[in-house]
Write a protein that holds these residues in place. Structure first.
Motif, PDB file in Angstrom:
ATOM      1  N   VAL A  82      50.939  13.047  24.758  1.00  0.00           N
ATOM      2  CA  VAL A  82      49.548  12.767  24.827  1.00  0.00           C
ATOM      3  C   VAL A  82      49.222  12.365  23.286  1.00  0.00           C
ATOM      4  CG1 VAL A  82      47.260  13.898  24.789  1.00  0.00           C
ATOM      5  CG2 VAL A  82      49.037  14.663  26.169  1.00  0.00           C
ATOM      6  N   LEU A  83      48.330  11.117  23.322  1.00  0.00           N
ATOM      7  CA  LEU A  83      47.961  10.602  22.047  1.00  0.00           C
ATOM      8  C   LEU A  83      46.235  10.854  22.030  1.00  0.00           C
ATOM      9  CD1 LEU A  83      48.822   7.080  22.285  1.00  0.00           C
ATOM     10  CD2 LEU A  83      50.076   8.722  21.307  1.00  0.00           C
ATOM     11  N   LYS A  84      45.863  11.706  20.830  1.00  0.00           N
ATOM     12  CA  LYS A  84      44.394  11.907  20.587  1.00  0.00           C
ATOM     13  C   LYS A  84      44.001  11.193  19.571  1.00  0.00           C
ATOM     14  CE  LYS A  84      43.744  15.526  23.127  1.00  0.00           C
ATOM     15  NZ  LYS A  84      42.786  15.534  23.954  1.00  0.00           N
ATOM     16  N   THR A  85      43.002  10.315  19.838  1.00  0.00           N
ATOM     17  CA  THR A  85      42.502   9.185  18.809  1.00  0.00           C
ATOM     18  C   THR A  85      41.081   9.296  18.749  1.00  0.00           C
ATOM     19  OG1 THR A  85      42.270   7.563  20.940  1.00  0.00           O
ATOM     20  CG2 THR A  85      44.542   7.529  19.582  1.00  0.00           C
ATOM     21  N   MET A  86      40.679   8.729  17.734  1.00  0.00           N
ATOM     22  CA  MET A  86      39.238   8.170  17.396  1.00  0.00           C
ATOM     23  C   MET A  86      39.025   6.902  17.148  1.00  0.00           C
ATOM     24  SD  MET A  86      37.466  11.086  17.944  1.00  0.00           S
ATOM     25  CE  MET A  86      35.922  10.950  17.104  1.00  0.00           C
ATOM     26  N   TRP A  87      37.914   6.176  17.413  1.00  0.00           N
ATOM     27  CA  TRP A  87      37.869   4.627  17.288  1.00  0.00           C
ATOM     28  C   TRP A  87      36.558   4.469  16.606  1.00  0.00           C
ATOM     29  CZ3 TRP A  87      33.521   2.750  19.399  1.00  0.00           C
ATOM     30  CH2 TRP A  87      33.366   3.511  20.676  1.00  0.00           C
ATOM     31  N   LEU A  88      36.704   3.097  16.131  1.00  0.00           N
ATOM     32  CA  LEU A  88      35.458   2.542  15.554  1.00  0.00           C
ATOM     33  C   LEU A  88      35.403   0.971  15.747  1.00  0.00           C
ATOM     34  CD1 LEU A  88      33.344   3.321  13.378  1.00  0.00           C
ATOM     35  CD2 LEU A  88      34.636   2.329  11.461  1.00  0.00           C
ATOM     36  N   LEU A  89      34.484   0.615  16.654  1.00  0.00           N
ATOM     37  CA  LEU A  89      34.272  -0.860  16.881  1.00  0.00           C
ATOM     38  C   LEU A  89      33.332  -1.410  15.887  1.00  0.00           C
ATOM     39  CD1 LEU A  89      34.445  -2.185  20.044  1.00  0.00           C
ATOM     40  CD2 LEU A  89      32.027  -2.609  19.048  1.00  0.00           C
TER      41      LEU A  89
END
Length: 134
Positions: free
Chosen positions: A112-119
């Motif tokens: 499992v990849l746990k990610t946060m993002w910013l666009l």
């Protein structure tokens, strides 16, 4: 491009190399998130650099969605631990870029990849800067 602010949980079904009793998570392979987006991460080099592609299932544009390139790094100091990583996607169909950061885990034999993002989207003036980042 509209992206809903969710914590992405990407899952992969590939064999993991043996390091210890606790298997490390392997970023290389094909991943699908809970929104139906697909990502491919190619083999990491010795510096932890990788590239690949991202095909999003989410958009806020009338443009046709296209597979977009990604570039990233995995922290490689200890390859037998759950890796931290980051990557950037340069969207081929809009004037925006997204950066992701996260960590790879093994949970009940499932990666499992746990990610946060910013666009960041393009705006035409400094006055519009406030609405350019999500």
């Amino acid at each position: 491009m509209q992206v809903t602010p969710v914590l992405l949980a990407l899952t992969l079904a590939l064999a993991v190399p043996s390091c210890s009793a606790q298997q490390p998570c392997n970023l290389t392979g094909n991943w699908t998130n809970d929104l139906g987006s697909n990502m491919t991460i190619n083999e990491l080099n010795s510096k932890g650099e990788f590239n690949g592609s991202y095909h999003t299932a989410v958009k806020a544009t009338n443009n046709e969605i296209k597979v977009s390139p990604l570039q990233g790094y995995q922290h490689v100091k200890d390859q037998c631990k759950n890796a931290t990583f980051g990557f950037t996607v340069n969207w081929n169909f809009s004037d925006s870029i997204t950066v992701f950061t996260g960590q790879c885990f093994v949970n009940n034999s499932k990666e499992v990849l746990k990610t946060m993002w910013l666009l960041r989207s393009h705006v035409n003036s400094l006055e519009d800067d406030w609405k350019a980042t999500r």
